[in-house]
Design a protein around this motif. Sequence first.
Motif, mmCIF file in Angstrom:
data_model
loop_
_atom_site.group_PDB
_atom_site.id
_atom_site.type_symbol
_atom_site.label_atom_id
_atom_site.label_comp_id
_atom_site.label_asym_id
_atom_site.label_seq_id
_atom_site.Cartn_x
_atom_site.Cartn_y
_atom_site.Cartn_z
ATOM 1 N N TYR A 31 1.142 -1.343 0.120
ATOM 2 C CA TYR A 31 -0.305 0.450 -0.280
ATOM 3 C C TYR A 31 0.907 1.161 -0.177
ATOM 4 C CZ TYR A 31 -3.265 3.747 1.593
ATOM 5 O OH TYR A 31 -3.926 5.169 2.131
ATOM 6 N N TYR A 32 1.734 1.107 0.935
ATOM 7 C CA TYR A 32 2.238 2.618 0.743
ATOM 8 C C TYR A 32 3.430 3.186 -0.150
ATOM 9 C CZ TYR A 32 0.647 3.401 5.027
ATOM 10 O OH TYR A 32 -0.809 4.231 6.637
ATOM 11 N N LEU A 33 3.818 1.303 -0.607
ATOM 12 C CA LEU A 33 4.538 1.761 -1.920
ATOM 13 C C LEU A 33 3.837 1.982 -3.133
ATOM 14 C CD1 LEU A 33 6.591 -2.153 -2.396
ATOM 15 C CD2 LEU A 33 7.584 -0.056 -2.004
ATOM 16 N N SER A 34 2.497 1.879 -3.224
ATOM 17 C CA SER A 34 1.999 2.324 -4.191
ATOM 18 C C SER A 34 2.015 3.554 -3.659
ATOM 19 C CB SER A 34 0.140 1.655 -4.489
ATOM 20 O OG SER A 34 -0.101 2.095 -3.152
ATOM 21 N N GLU A 91 2.468 3.435 17.621
ATOM 22 C CA GLU A 91 1.903 3.937 16.558
ATOM 23 C C GLU A 91 1.407 3.311 15.449
ATOM 24 O OE1 GLU A 91 5.924 6.406 16.338
ATOM 25 O OE2 GLU A 91 5.654 7.444 17.762
ATOM 26 N N GLY A 92 1.607 1.818 15.562
ATOM 27 C CA GLY A 92 1.172 0.988 14.976
ATOM 28 C C GLY A 92 -0.019 0.558 14.708
ATOM 29 N N ILE A 93 -0.909 0.880 15.349
ATOM 30 C CA ILE A 93 -1.788 0.498 15.891
ATOM 31 C C ILE A 93 -2.804 1.539 14.803
ATOM 32 C CG2 ILE A 93 -3.908 0.718 17.417
ATOM 33 C CD1 ILE A 93 -2.656 -2.215 16.915
ATOM 34 N N PRO A 336 11.783 -5.344 15.809
ATOM 35 C CA PRO A 336 11.879 -6.562 14.578
ATOM 36 C C PRO A 336 12.847 -6.259 13.908
ATOM 37 C CG PRO A 336 10.117 -4.555 14.265
ATOM 38 C CD PRO A 336 10.371 -4.904 15.709
ATOM 39 N N ILE A 337 13.192 -7.757 12.605
ATOM 40 C CA ILE A 337 14.438 -6.954 11.463
ATOM 41 C C ILE A 337 13.653 -6.167 10.204
ATOM 42 C CG2 ILE A 337 15.600 -8.026 10.367
ATOM 43 C CD1 ILE A 337 16.138 -10.768 11.968
ATOM 44 N N VAL A 338 14.004 -5.359 10.222
ATOM 45 C CA VAL A 338 13.673 -4.121 9.600
ATOM 46 C C VAL A 338 14.902 -3.345 8.253
ATOM 47 C CG1 VAL A 338 12.355 -2.480 8.052
ATOM 48 C CG2 VAL A 338 11.591 -3.959 9.875
ATOM 49 N N LYS A 339 15.318 -3.923 7.525
ATOM 50 C CA LYS A 339 16.672 -3.893 7.166
ATOM 51 C C LYS A 339 17.137 -4.376 5.256
ATOM 52 C CE LYS A 339 19.754 -7.175 8.393
ATOM 53 N NZ LYS A 339 19.916 -7.520 9.508
ATOM 54 N N SER A 360 1.568 -2.760 10.372
ATOM 55 C CA SER A 360 1.604 -1.586 9.790
ATOM 56 C C SER A 360 3.032 -0.472 9.854
ATOM 57 C CB SER A 360 0.416 -0.424 10.259
ATOM 58 O OG SER A 360 -1.363 -1.533 10.258
ATOM 59 N N LEU A 361 3.244 -0.423 10.687
ATOM 60 C CA LEU A 361 4.647 0.644 10.931
ATOM 61 C C LEU A 361 5.361 -0.143 9.826
ATOM 62 C CD1 LEU A 361 5.149 2.655 12.008
ATOM 63 C CD2 LEU A 361 5.915 1.863 14.491
ATOM 64 N N VAL A 362 5.725 -1.622 10.118
ATOM 65 C CA VAL A 362 6.769 -1.969 9.203
ATOM 66 C C VAL A 362 6.877 -2.349 8.246
ATOM 67 C CG1 VAL A 362 8.111 -4.629 9.399
ATOM 68 C CG2 VAL A 362 7.450 -3.844 11.781
ATOM 69 N N GLY A 363 5.446 -2.659 7.486
ATOM 70 C CA GLY A 363 5.449 -2.142 6.529
ATOM 71 C C GLY A 363 6.005 -0.923 5.687
ATOM 72 N N LYS A 364 5.047 0.273 6.454
ATOM 73 C CA LYS A 364 5.096 1.807 5.941
ATOM 74 C C LYS A 364 6.788 1.670 6.356
ATOM 75 C CE LYS A 364 4.178 6.327 6.790
ATOM 76 N NZ LYS A 364 5.953 6.389 7.068
ATOM 77 N N ASN A 365 7.963 1.628 6.726
ATOM 78 C CA ASN A 365 8.975 0.951 7.107
ATOM 79 C C ASN A 365 9.565 0.762 5.603
ATOM 80 O OD1 ASN A 365 8.514 3.123 9.639
ATOM 81 N ND2 ASN A 365 9.795 1.493 10.644
#
Length: 370
Positions: A31-34, A91-93, A336-339, A360-365
């Motif tokens: 979603y955030y990529l789009s 913040e994610g919620i 979480p691992i976001v890299k 949601s926050l991990v996806g946006k990041n």
Amino acid sequence: MNLSYWEYKTWLSNIDFTIVGSGIVGLNCAYYLSKKHPKAKILILEKGTLPQGASTKNAGFACFGSISEIVSDLKTHSQEEVLELVRSRWEGIQLLRTTLGDSKMDFQQHGGHELFLKENTKLFNDCSEALSNINKLLKPVYGEDAYFLHRNTFKFNNIVNQYISSQFEAQINTGTMMNSLLSLVRHSGVNILNSIAVTSFDDSQGSVKVYTNQFEFETKKLIIATNGFANELLDQEVKPARAQVLITKPIKNLQIKGTFHLDEGFYYFRNIENRILLGGGRNLDFKTEETSKFGQTELIQNRLDSMLREIILPDTDFEIERRWSGIMGIGNTKKPIVKQLSDNLICGVRLGGMGIAIGSLVGKNLADLT
């Protein structure tokens, strides 16, 4: 491969971003990529008929963290790390609520309560003594005291006669939340292909060659969002953890309302449509539950059944309607691992059982890394 020209041209050519996994992280990433790259061609590959893992199989808790979990986390994490963990959940919620709207996921903030078994009064005393300091620590997140003592109004049995409660904890309908996310992402122009398992990939040639159980293709960027299944594709510090869950048939005049935890969060239950949904018990046999295979064990299911009879519904007749399991991704730390793993490879995994809160926050990041 047995793809026609039309199939290849429409779905598998000139792919800018391919996301592996259509759970809450993968869908939010898409979603955030789009939004960030409105002209990009985005593809999601999902190995299940429905999203696998935990996104459609969890208990539907907002899950900011029970008091005993916070106390436990403070033994292995610094105060600053615990504060940031809780802040990311909060913040994610809020991000998920903004993205979908409360009605699209049946968000209900009935509060949360932690129960303490009579034989574990030490844990209750430790958490009670920590109340003031933890409220002070988390005040920058919530703006007011998060936890407070609460009498046993729901008349649970065999527990200390007080809960430690939070007004902020909430519940959602996992099915409607995921269905709404799927609809939003598809409306954004993202293609989702189900029953496609990625078996391997090669990102050594400037783009990424992706191999699946059905076909091969190339993509400019590959994003791994498979959480509990991550070690099947990546060499990262994340391992699967199975969570077993059950739900009762409707119970007449059920008065229980809210989300509830027991035993440092290893057990959890809630009301839903006049039913009780109960899960947990991984701590009874950590080794067996460190698996990516769905299923139930007699040891854990018997314990869940006895908790319903002896603690949650001691004077109520009930029947079990359904049992299932989900696969989480955990590690030695709850961060979480976001890299970015290479120029064309990114991952967002190891959500530590907090996927609804931080997904949601991990996806946006992940999208922000592109």
